[in-house]
Scaffold this motif. Structure first.
Motif, PDB file in Angstrom:
ATOM      1  N   VAL A   1       0.833  -1.204   0.000  1.00 66.69           N
ATOM      2  CA  VAL A   1       0.000   0.000   0.000  1.00 66.69           C
ATOM      3  C   VAL A   1       0.872   1.260   0.000  1.00 66.69           C
ATOM      4  O   VAL A   1       0.575   2.232  -0.709  1.00 66.69           O
ATOM      5  CB  VAL A   1      -0.965  -0.011   1.210  1.00 66.69           C
ATOM      6  CG1 VAL A   1      -1.724   1.308   1.318  1.00 66.69           C
ATOM      7  CG2 VAL A   1      -1.939  -1.176   1.084  1.00 66.69           C
ATOM      8  N   GLU A   2       1.931   1.243   0.772  1.00 65.70           N
ATOM      9  CA  GLU A   2       2.835   2.405   0.820  1.00 65.70           C
ATOM     10  C   GLU A   2       3.446   2.681  -0.550  1.00 65.70           C
ATOM     11  O   GLU A   2       3.587   3.833  -0.966  1.00 65.70           O
ATOM     12  CB  GLU A   2       3.932   2.188   1.872  1.00 65.70           C
ATOM     13  CG  GLU A   2       3.437   2.359   3.294  1.00 65.70           C
ATOM     14  CD  GLU A   2       4.462   1.920   4.336  1.00 65.70           C
ATOM     15  OE1 GLU A   2       5.579   1.519   3.940  1.00 65.70           O
ATOM     16  OE2 GLU A   2       4.149   1.980   5.538  1.00 65.70           O
ATOM     17  N   LYS A   3       3.824   1.625  -1.263  1.00 66.11           N
ATOM     18  CA  LYS A   3       4.414   1.787  -2.596  1.00 66.11           C
ATOM     19  C   LYS A   3       3.368   2.340  -3.572  1.00 66.11           C
ATOM     20  O   LYS A   3       3.670   3.206  -4.397  1.00 66.11           O
ATOM     21  CB  LYS A   3       4.972   0.455  -3.093  1.00 66.11           C
ATOM     22  CG  LYS A   3       5.523   0.466  -4.518  1.00 66.11           C
ATOM     23  CD  LYS A   3       6.560   1.539  -4.749  1.00 66.11           C
ATOM     24  CE  LYS A   3       7.891   1.214  -4.107  1.00 66.11           C
ATOM     25  NZ  LYS A   3       8.947   2.214  -4.507  1.00 66.11           N
ATOM     26  N   ILE A   4       2.125   1.866  -3.463  1.00 69.74           N
ATOM     27  CA  ILE A   4       1.037   2.388  -4.307  1.00 69.74           C
ATOM     28  C   ILE A   4       0.856   3.885  -4.049  1.00 69.74           C
ATOM     29  O   ILE A   4       0.811   4.692  -4.985  1.00 69.74           O
ATOM     30  CB  ILE A   4      -0.281   1.624  -4.035  1.00 69.74           C
ATOM     31  CG1 ILE A   4      -0.185   0.194  -4.587  1.00 69.74           C
ATOM     32  CG2 ILE A   4      -1.459   2.362  -4.660  1.00 69.74           C
ATOM     33  CD1 ILE A   4      -1.333  -0.687  -4.183  1.00 69.74           C
ATOM     34  N   ASN A   5       0.773   4.264  -2.774  1.00 70.16           N
ATOM     35  CA  ASN A   5       0.562   5.680  -2.427  1.00 70.16           C
ATOM     36  C   ASN A   5       1.735   6.547  -2.871  1.00 70.16           C
ATOM     37  O   ASN A   5       1.548   7.679  -3.338  1.00 70.16           O
ATOM     38  CB  ASN A   5       0.345   5.834  -0.921  1.00 70.16           C
ATOM     39  CG  ASN A   5      -1.000   5.266  -0.475  1.00 70.16           C
ATOM     40  OD1 ASN A   5      -1.947   5.226  -1.255  1.00 70.16           O
ATOM     41  ND2 ASN A   5      -1.083   4.823   0.767  1.00 70.16           N
ATOM     42  N   GLU A   6       2.941   6.003  -2.745  1.00 63.33           N
ATOM     43  CA  GLU A   6       4.144   6.741  -3.155  1.00 63.33           C
ATOM     44  C   GLU A   6       4.086   7.083  -4.654  1.00 63.33           C
ATOM     45  O   GLU A   6       4.372   8.214  -5.052  1.00 63.33           O
ATOM     46  CB  GLU A   6       5.383   5.888  -2.856  1.00 63.33           C
ATOM     47  CG  GLU A   6       6.697   6.487  -3.329  1.00 63.33           C
ATOM     48  CD  GLU A   6       7.831   5.470  -3.286  1.00 63.33           C
ATOM     49  OE1 GLU A   6       8.611   5.404  -4.247  1.00 63.33           O
ATOM     50  OE2 GLU A   6       7.906   4.691  -2.292  1.00 63.33           O
ATOM     51  N   ILE A   7       3.678   6.123  -5.459  1.00 61.53           N
ATOM     52  CA  ILE A   7       3.624   6.341  -6.909  1.00 61.53           C
ATOM     53  C   ILE A   7       2.481   7.274  -7.288  1.00 61.53           C
ATOM     54  O   ILE A   7       2.633   8.189  -8.090  1.00 61.53           O
ATOM     55  CB  ILE A   7       3.507   4.995  -7.663  1.00 61.53           C
ATOM     56  CG1 ILE A   7       4.822   4.215  -7.517  1.00 61.53           C
ATOM     57  CG2 ILE A   7       3.188   5.222  -9.138  1.00 61.53           C
ATOM     58  CD1 ILE A   7       4.781   2.818  -8.082  1.00 61.53           C
ATOM     59  N   LEU A   8       1.320   7.077  -6.671  1.00 61.51           N
ATOM     60  CA  LEU A   8       0.162   7.912  -7.007  1.00 61.51           C
ATOM     61  C   LEU A   8       0.339   9.359  -6.561  1.00 61.51           C
ATOM     62  O   LEU A   8      -0.186  10.286  -7.185  1.00 61.51           O
ATOM     63  CB  LEU A   8      -1.105   7.330  -6.376  1.00 61.51           C
ATOM     64  CG  LEU A   8      -1.617   6.024  -6.960  1.00 61.51           C
ATOM     65  CD1 LEU A   8      -2.870   5.566  -6.218  1.00 61.51           C
ATOM     66  CD2 LEU A   8      -1.918   6.150  -8.461  1.00 61.51           C
ATOM     67  N   ASN A   9       1.116   9.558  -5.493  1.00 64.26           N
ATOM     68  CA  ASN A   9       1.307  10.904  -4.955  1.00 64.26           C
ATOM     69  C   ASN A   9       2.549  11.576  -5.503  1.00 64.26           C
ATOM     70  O   ASN A   9       2.894  12.659  -5.099  1.00 64.26           O
ATOM     71  CB  ASN A   9       1.361  10.865  -3.428  1.00 64.26           C
ATOM     72  CG  ASN A   9       0.048  10.387  -2.834  1.00 64.26           C
ATOM     73  OD1 ASN A   9      -1.012  10.645  -3.399  1.00 64.26           O
ATOM     74  ND2 ASN A   9       0.104   9.707  -1.704  1.00 64.26           N
TER      75      ASN A   9
END
Length: 345
Positions: A337-345
């Motif tokens: 989830v952290e990696k997903i948020n990092e890319i989306l943000n």
């Protein structure tokens, strides 16, 4: 050898390996627009190549009229009728080797993929492992064309353009007023699929306070049933399994803001459109050369390699050594989830 003007390209499976040809053939057709390519592959894969000029699909029916030695003899005759003058075998398996014999009898030059078996064996063995990055499959493909006198540089090739959404597709997706994430949670072998309970934890975390619409990808009766249940369980998730043609799936993938996939075909499909791809790896490893096109190394989420030093244990994830049944569980959902948020943000 005189440079050929009509090259037969052979790749019969699997989806991920076929998808990895796309940037290579795109680079080829852009650099050599006067050379015709005929791609021998199953008809199902044809939509991947629809935007590539000078690439004609010839349907391989290896379970039908091209089955067995006599079927392959018939296939070789059909292909020779197209006036091919060279063959780029990007598969190098029994079927393509039998075809090679028929072509050579007619004086047609054949150049084949070097699979790098020796270095892959060194990378996957448990004792005296040589743990180093091997050539990318994309690079191995380009080498075959180089042998035919057509060097290609795929570093500068443009990714495929975003596709238009069909009316049927728009009815399923709705308006794009949120970030769109694709999740392809399954793989051909169990050792390459993130445990379902952990993936559901990822979905649960993505449901909280996120401006997201999640599209779940899969195929076959069992996967379609599971994803239909997940769609009911998670309010921002939509299963597209069994609802779309392959061409529509590609259109949807091209419009995603991110794809979360295993070491499997969907990651390669998304990468061809320049979509950021996060891959979760189990008993395989990006060093084998099968990482999605032009994706940063940090987008590959790996198990605890100190705890599981024998990884990669095989190239395709077929073999599960004793004690390695739960390697994926060393990748916590929170990290995903952290990696997903990092890319989306």
């Amino acid at each position: 050898m005189e440079r050929p003007h009509h090259i037969l390209v052979i790749r019969l499976s699997a989806m991920g390996d076929v998808a990895m040809m796309v940037p290579v053939l795109k680079a080829f057709t852009e650099k050599y627009p006067d050379v015709k390519l005929t791609l021998l592959t199953p008809r199902f894969f044809a939509p991947m190549f629809k935007d590539l000029s000078n690439v004609q699909i010839f349907e391989a029916e290896v379970k039908g009229r091209h089955k067995g030695i006599f079927g392959l003899k018939k296939l070789s005759s059909e292909l020779l009728d197209l006036k091919i003058d060279a063959v780029a075998d990007l598969h190098n398996v029994l079927r393509s080797n039998i075809l090679k014999l028929f072509f050579k009898l007619k004086g047609i030059p054949v150049r084949q993929l070097d699979k790098g078996r020796k270095e892959k064996k060194a990378l996957t063995r448990s004792n005296n492992k040589i743990f180093e990055q091997l050539k990318a499959t994309h690079e191995r493909y380009t080498e075959v064309f180089d042998k035919l006198g057509y060097p290609i540089d795929i570093n500068s090739v443009q990714v495929l353009e975003k596709q238009e959404l069909t009316e049927n597709l728009s009815a399923i997706t709705g308006e794009k007023d949120k970030n769109w994430i694709g999740i392809a949670p399954f793989a051909q072998h169990a050792s390459k699929a993130y445990p379902e309970d952990l993936m559901k934890e990822v979905l649960l975390k993505l449901q909280k306070g996120q401006n997201l619409r999640i599209f779940l990808f899969g195929g076959g009766k069992e996967e379609t049933g599971k994803l239909a249940a997940w769609e009911k369980e998670f309010s921002n998730a939509v299963s597209v399994a069994g609802k779309l043609s392959f061409e529509e799936e590609l259109s949807l993938i091209s419009n995603l803001d991110l794809m979360l996939a295993m070491d499997s075909g969907n990651g390669h499909l998304a990468a061809n459109f320049g979509v950021p791809v996060i891959t979760i790896w189990g008993l395989t490893h990006p060093y084998t050369g099968f990482a999605p096109f032009r994706q940063p190394e940090t987008n590959s989420l790996l198990p605890d390699l100190q705890k599981y030093p024998a990884i990669p244990t095989s190239i395709y994830g077929k073999n599960i050594p004793q004690g390695y049944e739960e390697v994926m569980r060393s990748i916590p959902p929170q990290k995903v989830v952290e990696k997903i948020n990092e890319i989306l943000n």
